[in-house]
Design a protein around this motif. Sequence first.
Motif, PDB file in Angstrom:
ATOM      1  N   ARG A  40       0.725  -6.367  -6.677  1.00 42.57           N
ATOM      2  CA  ARG A  40       2.108  -5.891  -6.707  1.00 42.57           C
ATOM      3  C   ARG A  40       3.053  -7.034  -6.357  1.00 42.57           C
ATOM      4  O   ARG A  40       2.748  -7.882  -5.529  1.00 42.57           O
ATOM      5  CB  ARG A  40       2.293  -4.739  -5.715  1.00 42.57           C
ATOM      6  N   LEU A  41       4.213  -7.037  -6.996  1.00 43.95           N
ATOM      7  CA  LEU A  41       5.214  -8.041  -6.688  1.00 43.95           C
ATOM      8  C   LEU A  41       5.778  -7.783  -5.293  1.00 43.95           C
ATOM      9  O   LEU A  41       5.921  -6.636  -4.875  1.00 43.95           O
ATOM     10  CB  LEU A  41       6.346  -7.989  -7.718  1.00 43.95           C
ATOM     11  N   ASN A  42       6.078  -8.858  -4.579  1.00 44.91           N
ATOM     12  CA  ASN A  42       6.710  -8.669  -3.278  1.00 44.91           C
ATOM     13  C   ASN A  42       8.186  -8.348  -3.466  1.00 44.91           C
ATOM     14  O   ASN A  42       8.700  -8.302  -4.586  1.00 44.91           O
ATOM     15  CB  ASN A  42       6.500  -9.899  -2.387  1.00 44.91           C
ATOM     16  N   ALA A  43       8.903  -8.141  -2.354  1.00 46.26           N
ATOM     17  CA  ALA A  43      10.293  -7.693  -2.446  1.00 46.26           C
ATOM     18  C   ALA A  43      11.161  -8.696  -3.186  1.00 46.26           C
ATOM     19  O   ALA A  43      11.978  -8.322  -4.045  1.00 46.26           O
ATOM     20  CB  ALA A  43      10.841  -7.446  -1.034  1.00 46.26           C
ATOM     21  N   GLU A  44      10.997  -9.992  -2.896  1.00 52.85           N
ATOM     22  CA  GLU A  44      11.824 -11.013  -3.548  1.00 52.85           C
ATOM     23  C   GLU A  44      11.495 -11.115  -5.035  1.00 52.85           C
ATOM     24  O   GLU A  44      12.393 -11.224  -5.884  1.00 52.85           O
ATOM     25  CB  GLU A  44      11.606 -12.365  -2.860  1.00 52.85           C
ATOM     26  N   GLN A  45      10.203 -11.074  -5.389  1.00 48.66           N
ATOM     27  CA  GLN A  45       9.806 -11.124  -6.794  1.00 48.66           C
ATOM     28  C   GLN A  45      10.320  -9.905  -7.552  1.00 48.66           C
ATOM     29  O   GLN A  45      10.757 -10.021  -8.706  1.00 48.66           O
ATOM     30  CB  GLN A  45       8.284 -11.212  -6.899  1.00 48.66           C
ATOM     31  N   THR A  46      10.290  -8.747  -6.902  1.00 49.33           N
ATOM     32  CA  THR A  46      10.799  -7.535  -7.538  1.00 49.33           C
ATOM     33  C   THR A  46      12.288  -7.652  -7.812  1.00 49.33           C
ATOM     34  O   THR A  46      12.780  -7.271  -8.887  1.00 49.33           O
ATOM     35  CB  THR A  46      10.520  -6.308  -6.658  1.00 49.33           C
TER      36      THR A  46
END
Length: 634
Positions: A125-131
């Motif tokens: 899953r993408l982390n918060a910044e990547q999302t």
Amino acid sequence: MGISLTFGGFQEDGPLETCVRNIVGHGPPWNVRDIQQANRRLKGLTIKIRGPLERKKKLATIMTENALTYSFKNEHKTRTVQQYFLERYNVRLARPELNLVRFGMDTAIPMELCHIEPGQFARGRLNAEQTRRMLDLAKKAPSAYQNLIKAAQRGMFSSVPFNLATENEPVSVNGMRLISPDIQFKDGHTINDKEKESASWNIRDRRVIHGLSLKIWMLVNVGERHHERISGFIEEFGSAMEKNGLMGMKRPIDVEHINPHQLDDFIVRFPNQAGLQMVIWLLDSEDSQMYAKIKRFCDVKLGSPSQCMQKAKIFRGNKVDPSYLGNIALKINLKLGGNNWSLLRNQVPILASAPTMIVGADVSHPSAMERAFGQPSIAAVVASMSWRGDFATSLRLLPHRPGSRAVMDIITNLHEMMMEQFCRFRDLVGCAPRKVIFFRDGIDAGAFQYARDIELAAVRSAFFEVFEGQTGDITFLILNKRHQARFFPARSQDAINGKPGANVKPGTYVDSNVTIPGNLGFDFYLISHASPLGTARPVHYHVLEDDSHFSADELIDLGNKLAYNYQRATKGVKLPAPVYLAHLACKRATCYFDNATEGSEAASSSSDPTELYNRFSQNFRIPPEHLLRVPFYA
């Protein structure tokens, strides 16, 4: 033919060592936990092996051993991997201390020879910044979105076989629009015409319709100690709560200050407080692992709602942001069991004319990386206990079922989940619901017949069993967001704010031309939300069964109005409230695997689906009943 745009995260290519370093946050040497974390992200990726063994292979696992320590017998001689490469290929390894990488059962390759191939979807899953970065990239205005589709269409069909002709313009369809419903607050206050037109409203100067008191609560500050700021927060927080209608706010019974690395110890020695209504946590950063620990502890072990707040959002300079605290007050009221606003009863006759249960159901699937280690899917069913809402939740793990995605999407244990919900309704209302309207999210068209044969049958059998032979009127709808249809206003007056190139106005629906005729009921597209950014994605509703014989207009109107009862957002949203809540419940339940992913390296060696499912289910804990009767995850 539908053409649309798709966005996804790709795994960074390059040396495997660099990728592992980025995943775990530091260079070698790596401990067992680091290796487990890297394996969860990288298992199954295509790796190019450089040097004398040049080839491409799927990564099975990163080993804990390295080329200096791992030995094997070859040609009646025991050698380390370092010795083998030197003697067999005349290759002197530059980094023999790096971990080995296993490909298949009997191939161990030094990490320095391994490079990740480009163009592969990210496994985790993408982390918060990547999302956030992904969402920023995907927010294409309708005009830009339409131009990209046209460009793709021209490229795809610049030379077509069989004299196939294609049009470069989208299909023209007739749409209709529903006006936003009235939203009622305390003392009879409702939203005004401007707010109805924009499908959003401000809670300022309005009080929630049913506010509860937060009297016994605890504050935990994780991170730096700023006693003056924390004291100021407590004062402003109490003011925000009372301003929004949550009267009788008391000061916290306890204020704890801990460092992030002390969280595990603090949870063990957490003070036992009788009648604790809520624990509020102030966090320095968005740490997903810390968040999961907090939610697992509060929901499952403590049995108390919790609210996490980011200090960066609370404090603007040295002052507290009152708008942020106002939004938090709405969430806290929901978690305590209150209601922030309601639809007008005379505007929802379907719900108010007879005891009716509205149900939202969703399934959350693990990522490809999580699935590789046996993590099961999670199902959530959220049901209303009154015409206003008062939603209760049921959660289950889905047993592993081999087969296609269509089979995996089906909630096979829906019968027991609906028995829970019907029993709650019976206990609270004192009778059976005359009508059950079931909104099922996340099923593709290929699984519609499975849904009818298994899930609809489960709802009927649970109703029959709980209410001793009675048969209620069931209406079963499937909501689909994974489709290619997009709608663009043909006239500026049909666009938000009358702006050319903007999205269609909220409440727009289409029930002809592009719908799907068939023997499984009727369907329609609905855009119940305003989309100031990006291109609005309509929700495709499919009515599979309707014992109540509602008209199409009645069901479209109900779907639109329920999108305004999602009480943690002061606006109309994309989905009916119980469906959105079911989605949130699934997301929260991923925190409830109590150390289930420990030992993932060992688990990955097992290919028995039943064994993997049992390992996760033994560590999965569901919150107590008193929490499940309120949307504690809101």
